[in-house]
Design an enzyme around this catalytic site. Structure first.
Site, PDB file in Angstrom:
ATOM      1  N   VAL A  17      33.592  41.254  30.771  1.00 32.57           N
ATOM      2  CA  VAL A  17      32.449  41.888  31.431  1.00 32.57           C
ATOM      3  C   VAL A  17      33.103  43.234  31.944  1.00 32.57           C
ATOM      4  O   VAL A  17      34.092  43.491  32.553  1.00 32.57           O
ATOM      5  CB  VAL A  17      32.023  41.106  32.558  1.00 32.57           C
ATOM      6  CG1 VAL A  17      30.656  41.657  33.104  1.00 32.57           C
ATOM      7  CG2 VAL A  17      31.582  39.539  32.184  1.00 32.57           C
ATOM      8  N   GLY A  76      38.621  34.634  35.503  1.00 32.75           N
ATOM      9  CA  GLY A  76      37.972  35.460  35.965  1.00 32.75           C
ATOM     10  C   GLY A  76      36.729  36.057  35.011  1.00 32.75           C
ATOM     11  O   GLY A  76      35.663  35.102  35.265  1.00 32.75           O
ATOM     12  N   ASP A  77      36.669  37.199  34.394  1.00 27.11           N
ATOM     13  CA  ASP A  77      35.462  37.723  33.847  1.00 27.11           C
ATOM     14  C   ASP A  77      35.499  37.852  32.240  1.00 27.11           C
ATOM     15  O   ASP A  77      34.690  38.362  31.632  1.00 27.11           O
ATOM     16  CB  ASP A  77      34.926  39.057  34.376  1.00 27.11           C
ATOM     17  CG  ASP A  77      35.950  40.191  34.247  1.00 27.11           C
ATOM     18  OD1 ASP A  77      36.852  39.785  33.849  1.00 27.11           O
ATOM     19  OD2 ASP A  77      35.675  41.441  34.335  1.00 27.11           O
ATOM     20  N   GLU A  78      36.395  36.922  31.852  1.00 23.41           N
ATOM     21  CA  GLU A  78      36.909  36.950  30.212  1.00 23.41           C
ATOM     22  C   GLU A  78      36.437  35.473  29.793  1.00 23.41           C
ATOM     23  O   GLU A  78      36.367  34.469  30.333  1.00 23.41           O
ATOM     24  CB  GLU A  78      38.356  36.997  30.012  1.00 23.41           C
ATOM     25  CG  GLU A  78      38.814  37.048  28.615  1.00 23.41           C
ATOM     26  CD  GLU A  78      40.085  36.907  28.629  1.00 23.41           C
ATOM     27  OE1 GLU A  78      40.850  36.930  27.476  1.00 23.41           O
ATOM     28  OE2 GLU A  78      40.884  36.643  29.700  1.00 23.41           O
ATOM     29  N   PHE A  95      33.035  44.226  36.351  1.00 30.34           N
ATOM     30  CA  PHE A  95      32.514  43.415  36.875  1.00 30.34           C
ATOM     31  C   PHE A  95      32.758  43.269  38.522  1.00 30.34           C
ATOM     32  O   PHE A  95      32.087  42.976  39.325  1.00 30.34           O
ATOM     33  CB  PHE A  95      33.087  42.009  36.423  1.00 30.34           C
ATOM     34  CG  PHE A  95      32.514  40.804  37.012  1.00 30.34           C
ATOM     35  CD1 PHE A  95      31.106  40.371  36.941  1.00 30.34           C
ATOM     36  CD2 PHE A  95      33.156  39.797  37.747  1.00 30.34           C
ATOM     37  CE1 PHE A  95      30.637  39.389  37.432  1.00 30.34           C
ATOM     38  CE2 PHE A  95      32.923  38.881  38.413  1.00 30.34           C
ATOM     39  CZ  PHE A  95      31.510  38.422  38.169  1.00 30.34           C
TER      40      PHE A  95
END
Length: 199
Positions: free
Chosen positions: A72, A113-115, A75
């Site tokens: 993302v 996280g944002d992965e 983020f």
């Protein structure tokens, strides 16, 4: 206290059945705990442990697979500007989009996280891979009322891996392709290269 554990602590058959029930409940609880440990509690996707298990299974399959890496963009701005509750909502929406586009046979995970990562049957041509990556990236453009003035986007990279390929090298290639996508879109003049060469 032997004697068949003094006839199951003087409960006889009721004691045996009680002990059996306890063992079954314990086994079921351990199964639920194992399942939960392999899942990301926010999105319900596989977590890091489940993803690693999925990759180890993929090693044994000779069919070509597409490894997709999604990150993302910016983020932190969402979390800082609208709070973690809105950030969590964004992550859940992204998880749903990835799972839907990759299809029911795909292994989709949020390692942290944002992965996000996905492993699915490889499309039959490089053009089909690029189309899937484009479709995924376009579907991950999120504009919502609850994010006024902000558009969430994601960078996507992919690599095709064949049976017996070095899985670690494939993960690195997909990661590099994702960063190339992120960097290319910061310089909009150039055409992005979202798909790395097959490993």
């Amino acid at each position: 206290m032997c004697g068949a554990l003094v006839w199951i602590a003087a409960g006889g058959w009721a004691g045996v059945l009680g002990l059996g029930g306890l063992l079954l409940r314990t086994r079921a609880a351990l199964g639920r705990e194992r399942w939960a440990a392999s899942r990301d509690p926010l999105t319900g996707l596989l977590g890091l442990r489940g993803w690693r298990r999925g990759l180890s299974v993929a090693r044994r399959h000779p069919a070509p697979r597409l490894l997709v890496n999604v990150d993302v963009d910016r983020f932190k701005e969402v979390n800082d500007g609208w709070g973690h509750e809105v950030g969590d909502r964004v992550l859940c929406e992204i998880a749903d989009v990835i799972a839907q586009i990759c299809g029911p046979g795909a292994v989709v995970a949020r390692p942290g996280g944002d992965e996000f990562v996905a492993l699915l049957a490889a499309p039959t041509s490089a053009e089909a891979v690029a189309e899937l990556v484009d479709q995924l990236r376009n579907a991950l453009v999120i504009r919502r009322r609850w994010l006024p003035g902000h558009t969430v986007t994601a960078s996507v990279g992919a690599t095709v891996l064949h049976g017996g390929a070095d899985l670690d090298a494939a993960v690195i290639a997909a990661d590099r392709a994702m960063f190339e996508d992120k960097n290319q879109r910061r310089r909009p003049v150039q055409h992005p290269q979202w798909v790395r060469a097959a490993v």
